[in-house]
Design a protein around this motif. Structure first.
Motif, PDB file in Angstrom:
ATOM      1  N   HIS B  17     -31.285 -20.488  56.964  1.00 48.01           N
ATOM      2  CA  HIS B  17     -31.907 -21.728  56.514  1.00 48.01           C
ATOM      3  C   HIS B  17     -30.790 -22.546  55.883  1.00 48.01           C
ATOM      4  O   HIS B  17     -30.207 -22.137  54.890  1.00 48.01           O
ATOM      5  CB  HIS B  17     -33.018 -21.432  55.507  1.00 48.01           C
ATOM      6  N   ARG B  22     -33.962 -20.925  51.371  1.00 49.82           N
ATOM      7  CA  ARG B  22     -35.426 -20.820  51.398  1.00 49.82           C
ATOM      8  C   ARG B  22     -35.791 -19.386  51.044  1.00 49.82           C
ATOM      9  O   ARG B  22     -35.156 -18.452  51.535  1.00 49.82           O
ATOM     10  CB  ARG B  22     -35.961 -21.150  52.794  1.00 49.82           C
ATOM     11  N   HIS B  55     -45.185 -24.037  52.724  1.00 46.01           N
ATOM     12  CA  HIS B  55     -43.847 -24.210  52.163  1.00 46.01           C
ATOM     13  C   HIS B  55     -43.834 -25.362  51.155  1.00 46.01           C
ATOM     14  O   HIS B  55     -44.598 -26.310  51.294  1.00 46.01           O
ATOM     15  CB  HIS B  55     -42.835 -24.550  53.257  1.00 46.01           C
ATOM     16  N   SER B  70     -41.655 -20.352  50.038  1.00 44.71           N
ATOM     17  CA  SER B  70     -42.730 -20.189  51.016  1.00 44.71           C
ATOM     18  C   SER B  70     -43.651 -19.078  50.582  1.00 44.71           C
ATOM     19  O   SER B  70     -43.235 -18.098  49.962  1.00 44.71           O
ATOM     20  CB  SER B  70     -42.152 -19.818  52.386  1.00 44.71           C
ATOM     21  N   ALA B 226     -29.163 -26.639  61.066  1.00 44.07           N
ATOM     22  CA  ALA B 226     -29.693 -25.379  61.592  1.00 44.07           C
ATOM     23  C   ALA B 226     -28.709 -24.752  62.563  1.00 44.07           C
ATOM     24  O   ALA B 226     -28.427 -23.554  62.506  1.00 44.07           O
ATOM     25  CB  ALA B 226     -31.033 -25.639  62.277  1.00 44.07           C
ATOM     26  N   ARG B 435     -33.431 -20.460  64.031  1.00 40.69           N
ATOM     27  CA  ARG B 435     -32.718 -21.002  62.871  1.00 40.69           C
ATOM     28  C   ARG B 435     -33.555 -22.091  62.217  1.00 40.69           C
ATOM     29  O   ARG B 435     -34.392 -22.710  62.857  1.00 40.69           O
ATOM     30  CB  ARG B 435     -31.387 -21.632  63.310  1.00 40.69           C
ATOM     31  N   GLU B 436     -33.267 -22.340  60.941  1.00 39.55           N
ATOM     32  CA  GLU B 436     -33.987 -23.389  60.231  1.00 39.55           C
ATOM     33  C   GLU B 436     -33.015 -24.360  59.567  1.00 39.55           C
ATOM     34  O   GLU B 436     -31.950 -23.951  59.101  1.00 39.55           O
ATOM     35  CB  GLU B 436     -34.898 -22.776  59.160  1.00 39.55           C
ATOM     36  N   TRP B 451     -37.678 -31.112  57.912  1.00 38.16           N
ATOM     37  CA  TRP B 451     -37.470 -29.663  57.912  1.00 38.16           C
ATOM     38  C   TRP B 451     -37.816 -29.169  59.300  1.00 38.16           C
ATOM     39  O   TRP B 451     -38.829 -29.595  59.877  1.00 38.16           O
ATOM     40  CB  TRP B 451     -38.398 -29.008  56.886  1.00 38.16           C
ATOM     41  N   ARG B 453     -37.634 -25.733  62.325  1.00 40.18           N
ATOM     42  CA  ARG B 453     -37.274 -24.382  62.753  1.00 40.18           C
ATOM     43  C   ARG B 453     -37.060 -24.431  64.260  1.00 40.18           C
ATOM     44  O   ARG B 453     -37.907 -24.946  65.005  1.00 40.18           O
ATOM     45  CB  ARG B 453     -38.371 -23.387  62.416  1.00 40.18           C
ATOM     46  N   ARG B 462     -41.218 -25.701  64.865  1.00 39.50           N
ATOM     47  CA  ARG B 462     -42.029 -26.441  63.904  1.00 39.50           C
ATOM     48  C   ARG B 462     -41.124 -27.477  63.256  1.00 39.50           C
ATOM     49  O   ARG B 462     -39.994 -27.168  62.866  1.00 39.50           O
ATOM     50  CB  ARG B 462     -42.569 -25.479  62.843  1.00 39.50           C
ATOM     51  N   CYS B 463     -41.614 -28.710  63.167  1.00 43.19           N
ATOM     52  CA  CYS B 463     -40.832 -29.751  62.502  1.00 43.19           C
ATOM     53  C   CYS B 463     -41.750 -30.508  61.567  1.00 43.19           C
ATOM     54  O   CYS B 463     -42.842 -30.920  61.949  1.00 43.19           O
ATOM     55  CB  CYS B 463     -40.220 -30.698  63.531  1.00 43.19           C
TER      56      CYS B 463
END
Ligand code: SF4
Lengths: 177, 504
Positions: B17, B22, B55, B70, B226, B435-436, B451, B453, B462-463
């Protein structure tokens, strides 16, 4: 303030040459005119803007139409505050589910004859938001569309071209009938 | 040790992250973070959910440090943050609408973005079929003698984005304003899931039209963090160039529009000309008036030519020449000052509590500016000031804009003088693991948070995009209280919160 006012008297106007009518807009327009008979409106058009889920980019360019460069009132176009005063609904956005009813009601509130212009790529078919659970995908999903002006967002000149096309055809039709 | 690093140490740190840590924490630590927020030791930067986790991004302002905590598997609900810290309220209502996660003891259980009209419920969680038809929405009550309600929107009289305002007034005085938003919810975060980075940056750039550069900028910074990709210096500088042009254009437009709402269209006319010059120059130089789709993962899409540099220089000179007369006009017109001074006052404590970014925070004493505090490149090599005022009224917000215009002009000059040579794009490497990444970029309205992933293949899993307006909208409700109804447009325009960026 006096200085500014004086300067604006002696400075040349900030206008751009009147744009020609674009072909794409004209073709769409011809089809639109065929669909129903149009009464002559005279050289003026009252526009009610409806944001049905736009990113606000299209609205920024709509605003720009009123600045000293484009000054759309000189073409007889003006933005009005109520659909009751409108000849044209200028609708942006992919039409979100949450705005569909408001758009429909605004359309019903506008007196006949009226035209709907879908502005921007979103307005045509949802643009890059097409397929989302939250959008219907284009203005024509909710109200009948007479003209589409493409772009993301269309520049003020593009919007002007499209609207001029609409007006000129209406006038022509008015002359024949 | 700072409050934030203490929290992070208590949790299990997430792999990959970047650039900030995180940690997965237990419900007790989650609640203690909420209490830290309530005490004012931390600032809430964002709160978002996915199917099996919620989160929260936190800022420790004195230490300039950021972290995400999280809570996993909150299937039977998670401890509400808003219960202790009201700025989280709308975020938690949205998380419930989108991801279906239940905040326990949430003080307000009404839906927020979901008007009951989508094809499905909980689009970012375990999706469920939609209920039949929308539920009626109950507005908060205001009771007393002589009160009346004025409902406005979602379709407004001007060219404005849609939203609903419910005023309760006593004569001309507003005693309560309640906002209802969500009308322009397009489901951007669900569209992001499964998209590649190119489509991702396109969508990010269409989250809020006036901040298209800021969003694309934040998105690529998060993605590059990321991946661990270093972008060519020239591209980094060009991104900042576009961001400052965007800030300049928006501030110029808004200064004019605020004055117009005070029935002073002369300013709108002149500021409108300057804004238009900025957009036309952007179009000549970068090929798009709003500079949309010009920032890409790995770099920027267009280079700046010598001609482009010259026309930007000419633009700066023109604004430098014309602006002082306008500022003088604003400052010396009594009828205008009469409307802006003392109107729509936002108290400093509220601005701090809500972590208000941009001119809203800076006009009320909160000097946070992501460019200044995080010093992301190239701002670490540029000199500028972050103007701060304490009055918190419409006038102060106009003045912050005026000073920021000056700062942007200076930044643009520095960038043009020192723009490094070289390439403007780098290839995206293959990562082969999840990766995040995260970024906070200063848009004209305040800090935009992204943010994301990435999947093993480098696509978006996921954004989350958080507009500064999330924390500014509730403050508008507070600032309007006690003002006359006729001053609402003025207050509203001086905040200029985004609808699309908020509704997403
Ligand atoms: S067409 Fe483009 S500018 Fe217009 S609303 Fe859609 S995304 Fe925004």
């Amino acid at each position: 303030m006096r200085k500014l006012l004086f300067e604006s008297l002696i400075r040349p106007p900030l206008t751009e040459p009147r744009p020609p009518v674009s072909d794409a807009a004209m073709t769409e327009l011809a089809a639109a005119v065929e669909r129903s008979a149009r009464r002559r409106l005279g050289r003026s058009l009252s526009i009610r803007a409806v944001d049905a889920g736009s990113c606000n980019g299209c609205e920024l360019e709509m605003h720009a139409l009123s600045n000293a460069f484009y000054d759309i009132e000189r073409f007889g176009f003006r933005f009005v505050a109520s659909p009751r005063h409108a000849d044209v609904l200028l609708v942006t956005g992919p039409v979100t589910s949450n705005m569909a009813q408001a758009l429909e009601r605004t359309y019903n509130a506008a007196p006949d004859p009226k035209w709907v212009v879908a502005l921007g790529d979103c307005g045509r078919d949802g643009g890059c938001f097409a397929g989302s659970y939250a959008v219907l995908g284009g203005v024509s999903k909710v109200v009948p569309v007479d003209l589409h002006i493409p772009g993301c967002p269309p520049s003020p000149t593009d919007i002007l071209k499209g609207l001029l096309g609409l007006l000129e055809n209406v006038n022509e039709k008015g002359r024949v009938s | 040790m700072s409050a934030l690093s203490h929290l992070i140490e208590k949790g299990a740190s997430a792999q990959h992250h970047a650039p900030w840590p995180r940690a997965v924490v237990d419900p007790a630590a989650w609640t203690s973070a909420a209490l830290e927020l309530a005490e004012g030791r931390l600032t809430l930067l964002g709160l978002w959910g996915e199917a099996r986790a919620v989160h929260m991004a936190l800022l420790d302002e004195p230490a300039s440090s950021i972290a995400v905590i999280s809570l996993e598997e909150p299937a039977d609900g998670y401890p509400s943050v808003a219960r202790h810290h009201p700025p989280a309220l709308r975020l938690e209502r949205a998380v419930r609408d989108l991801a279906g996660l239940e905040p326990r003891d949430l003080p307000d259980i009404r839906p927020w973005l979901d008007h009951g009209r989508w094809e499905l419920r909980h689009p970012l969680g375990e999706r469920a079929a939609t209920l039949t038809g929308p539920d009626p929405y109950t507005f908060l009550r205001a009771e007393g003698d002589g009160l009346h309600q004025i409902p406005v929107g979602p379709v407004h009289a001007g060219i404005i984005e849609p939203g609903h305002f419910r005023f309760t007034a006593n004569g001309e005085t507003v005693v309560r304003l309640e906002e209802r938003l969500g009308y322009v919810h397009k489901g951007i975060e669900a569209l992001m899931a499964g998209a590649d980075l190119i489509r991702g940056v396109q969508l990010a750039g269409r989250t809020s039209g006036d901040s298209t550069v800021a969003y694309a900028y934040a998105f690529v910074q998060a993605a590059e963090a990321a991946i661990g990709l270093a972008v060519p210096p020239r591209a980094v500088w060009l991104r900042a160039l576009m961001a400052e042009l965007e800030r300049l254009a928006n501030h110029l437009g808004d200064i004019g529009a605020i004055c117009n709402d005070a029935a002073f269209p002369l300013m709108l006319a002149h500021c409108g000309v300057l804004r238009e010059r900025v957009l036309q120059t952007a179009n000549n130089v970068f090929g798009h008036r709003l500079m949309r789709d010009r920032i890409l993962p790995g770099g920027v899409a267009v280079d700046l030519s010598e001609d482009g540099r010259a026309s930007l220089k000419a633009l700066l000179a023109e604004i430098h020449r014309r602006l002082p007369a306008l500022v003088e006009l604003y400052d010396n017109t009594a009828s205008l000052q009469d409307r802006t001074v003392g109107t729509g006052r936002l108290r400093g404590e509220l601005a701090r509590q809500y972590g208000a970014g941009g001119y809203v925070g800076r006009a009320s004493g909160r000097g946070f500016d992501a460019r200044g505090i995080l010093r992301y490149p190239p701002y670490d090599q540029l000199s500028f000031e972050v103007p701060v005022l304490n009055e918190g009224d419409v006038n102060a917000r106009v003045w912050i804009r005026i000073r920021e215009v000056d700062q942007s002009l200076s930044l643009l000059g520095q960038i043009l003088d020192r723009l490094p040579d070289g390439s403007i794009m780098r290839d995206i490497p293959v990562i082969n693991e999840g990766r995040e990444g995260m970024a906070l970029v200063e848009g004209f309205r305040g800090d935009v948070l992204v943010w994301l992933r990435l999947t093993q293949e480098g696509g978006i899993e996921r954004c989350h995009l958080r507009d500064p307006s999330w924390f500014q909208w509730p403050l508008l409700e507070a600032a309007v209280e006690g003002n006359i109804v006729a001053d609402f447009p003025l207050c509203n325009k001086s905040f200029n919160c985004s609808y699309s960026g908020h509704d997403l």
